[in-house]
Design a protein around this motif. Structure first.
Motif, short mmCIF file in Angstrom:
data_model
loop_
_atom_site.label_atom_id
_atom_site.label_comp_id
_atom_site.label_asym_id
_atom_site.label_seq_id
_atom_site.Cartn_x
_atom_site.Cartn_y
_atom_site.Cartn_z
N UNK A 280 0.82 -1.22 0.00
CA UNK A 280 0.00 0.00 0.00
C UNK A 280 0.85 1.27 0.00
N UNK A 281 2.16 1.13 0.00
CA UNK A 281 3.03 2.30 0.05
C UNK A 281 3.31 2.78 1.45
N UNK A 282 3.00 1.96 2.46
CA UNK A 282 3.24 2.31 3.86
C UNK A 282 4.19 1.33 4.52
N UNK A 283 4.01 1.13 5.83
CA UNK A 283 4.86 0.20 6.56
C UNK A 283 4.26 -0.01 7.94
N UNK A 284 4.95 -0.80 8.75
CA UNK A 284 4.54 -1.04 10.14
C UNK A 284 5.79 -1.12 10.99
N UNK A 285 5.72 -0.59 12.19
CA UNK A 285 6.84 -0.72 13.12
C UNK A 285 6.30 -0.92 14.53
N UNK A 286 7.17 -1.35 15.42
CA UNK A 286 6.74 -1.75 16.77
C UNK A 286 7.71 -1.23 17.80
N UNK A 287 7.19 -0.86 18.95
CA UNK A 287 8.00 -0.55 20.13
C UNK A 287 7.41 -1.34 21.29
N UNK A 288 8.26 -1.86 22.15
CA UNK A 288 7.76 -2.74 23.22
C UNK A 288 8.74 -2.78 24.38
N UNK A 289 8.17 -2.99 25.57
CA UNK A 289 8.96 -3.21 26.78
C UNK A 289 8.40 -4.43 27.50
N UNK A 290 9.25 -5.41 27.79
CA UNK A 290 8.76 -6.61 28.47
C UNK A 290 8.04 -6.25 29.77
N UNK A 291 6.84 -6.80 29.93
CA UNK A 291 6.06 -6.55 31.13
C UNK A 291 5.22 -5.31 31.10
N UNK A 292 5.40 -4.45 30.07
CA UNK A 292 4.63 -3.20 30.01
C UNK A 292 3.75 -3.10 28.77
N UNK A 293 3.94 -3.99 27.81
CA UNK A 293 3.09 -3.97 26.63
C UNK A 293 3.83 -3.57 25.38
N UNK A 294 3.07 -3.51 24.28
CA UNK A 294 3.62 -3.20 22.96
C UNK A 294 2.76 -2.17 22.25
N UNK A 295 3.38 -1.49 21.30
CA UNK A 295 2.67 -0.52 20.45
C UNK A 295 3.02 -0.84 19.00
N UNK A 296 2.01 -1.19 18.22
CA UNK A 296 2.19 -1.43 16.79
C UNK A 296 1.58 -0.25 16.03
N UNK A 297 2.38 0.32 15.14
CA UNK A 297 1.93 1.47 14.35
C UNK A 297 1.95 1.11 12.88
N UNK A 298 0.78 1.18 12.25
CA UNK A 298 0.66 0.95 10.81
C UNK A 298 0.41 2.30 10.15
N UNK A 299 1.04 2.54 9.02
CA UNK A 299 0.73 3.79 8.34
C UNK A 299 0.56 3.58 6.84
N UNK A 300 -0.36 4.39 6.29
CA UNK A 300 -0.73 4.31 4.88
C UNK A 300 -0.67 5.70 4.27
N UNK A 301 -0.37 5.81 2.98
CA UNK A 301 -0.35 7.14 2.37
C UNK A 301 -1.75 7.72 2.24
N UNK A 302 -1.88 9.02 2.50
CA UNK A 302 -3.14 9.71 2.28
C UNK A 302 -3.40 9.87 0.79
N UNK A 303 -4.66 9.99 0.46
CA UNK A 303 -5.01 10.28 -0.94
C UNK A 303 -4.89 11.78 -1.15
N UNK A 304 -3.95 12.19 -2.00
CA UNK A 304 -3.74 13.61 -2.30
C UNK A 304 -4.04 13.83 -3.78
N UNK A 305 -5.24 14.37 -4.09
CA UNK A 305 -5.59 14.58 -5.50
C UNK A 305 -4.65 15.55 -6.18
#
Length: 369
Positions: free
Chosen positions: A257-282
């Motif tokens: 889709x022209x985007x990506x995904x990345x993750x940040x995490x700390x054992x015992x405190x949880x994780x954050x997954x971030x997905x991003x997609x390009x906006x439609x720019x006419x």
């Protein structure tokens, strides 16, 4: 003698190159006693080291593939055994549990595993699974997220979904649905009862972001660089099980889709997954030649009176400045002439006083002294 030495060295190099082509890459090459061929030997040694590294990586991938096949086989074998047992219970007339519902649940789990394997195979083959379609992010993602929230609520995990910006994005809905479902199900899988999952959205100038945060067990630091690799089962590091294809498929879908995904995490405190997609720019449409001429004429007609008025005021300013400077010159000339007249008067008075002083007057003055 030197020629013979070079010939022998060339033969040895040829033998080693043939051996490397046949897979003999573990014996190191030494540039000593190779004379003018030492730079070539050094380059071949670097090549050999690279081949060894690649071979090691391939061996690791093959080992992971075999482990995954075994894991998938187990994941399919266990539900099949349970389904068989539930069917026997139904045949025996047992009604202490809702066996049809249990069979349906296990069959759905097996179907989910098979679909993941199929999606991973299609993605790795580079086949487009669905045409991108321009959608309203708020409408499309609201439906997707609400469909997969039960993964968490069934475990008594609270889910908070923040407001989705009203923007347009181009997505393959089925693929994005699968990617978001994978992240939410993983968050629910590794978050204990009473935990919390937060799904938020925001946009930048070019991208639309989906952030899924959980308060689960987190991911170990040594597993973080590999969680998006195919067949890497980081789930085992978190006391779970998995095929190791889910997160790899998510990353590939986002890249398609022209985007990506990345993750940040700390054992015992949880994780954050971030997905991003390009906006439609006419894309803005440029003006035609006729339209540009019309716009230019309008600017000329509107701007011409202002140019005339500005020129008038500028000319008026120059006239005032000239008159002021001319008046200043006349005043300075008058002041100079007056100063000269006063200087002449003082000079005449001094000369007159000097001439009026006699010698007798001077002698009387000396006597008085």
């Amino acid at each position: 003698m030197a020629k013979l030495t070079r010939t022998l060295t060339m033969r040895k190099l040829n033998d080693r190159i043939r051996g490397m082509c046949e897979g003999e890459i573990y014996e190191p090459l030494s540039p000593e006693n190779t004379g003018v061929f030492s730079p070539v030997v050094a380059s071949l040694e670097e090549l050999r080291k690279t081949l060894v590294e690649k071979a090691s990586e391939e061996a690791e991938k093959e080992a992971r593939t075999q482990e995954t096949i075994a894991s998938v086989t187990h994941d399919l074998k266990t539900p099949l055994a349970l389904i068989s047992g539930y069917a026997e219970c139904i045949e025996d007339g047992m009604d202490d549990k809702n066996y049809p519902e249990l069979i349906r649940t296990k069959a759905a789990d097996m179907n989910d595993t098979v679909l993941k394997i199929i999606d991973a195979a299609r993605t790795s083959a580079g086949k487009a699974k669905e045409t991108l379609k321009l959608v309203d992010a708020r409408e499309a993602l609201s439906a997707i997220v609400l469909k997969h929230i039960p993964y968490a609520t069934e475990k008594n995990i609270s889910v908070r979904v923040r407001r989705i910006p009203k923007v347009r994005i181009a997505i393959a809905e089925r693929d994005v649905d699968s990617a978001i479902a994978n992240i939410i199900s993983n968050a629910a899988k590794f978050t204990p009862k009473g935990g919390k999952i937060t799904i938020s959205f925001h946009k930048s100038r070019k991208y639309f972001f989906i952030k899924i945060r959980d308060t689960g067990t987190g991911i170990k630091a040594e597993d973080m660089p590999h969680i998006f690799e195919r067949y890497y089962t980081a789930d085992k590091a978190r006391n779970g099980s998995g095929t190791g294809i889910g997160l790899a498929t998510v990353k590939e879908v986002m890249k398609e889709h022209g985007g990506n995904v990345y993750c940040s995490s700390k054992p015992g405190k949880g994780s954050v997954f971030t997905l991003y997609l390009p906006l439609y720019l006419p894309k803005s449409k440029g003006l035609t030649e006729t339209e540009r001429k019309i716009v230019g004429a309008c600017f000329y007609l509107v701007g011409f009176p202002f140019v005339v008025i500005a020129d008038f005021f500028y000319i008026f300013y120059l006239l005032i400045k000239y008159a002021y400077e001319s008046g200043s010159d006349k005043n300075r000339k008058k002041q100079i002439a007056k100063a000269r007249r006063e200087a002449r008067k003082k000079q005449k008075a001094v000369l007159k006083a000097a001439n009026s002083t006699s010698p007798a007057t001077a002698e009387n003055a000396e006597k008085s002294d």
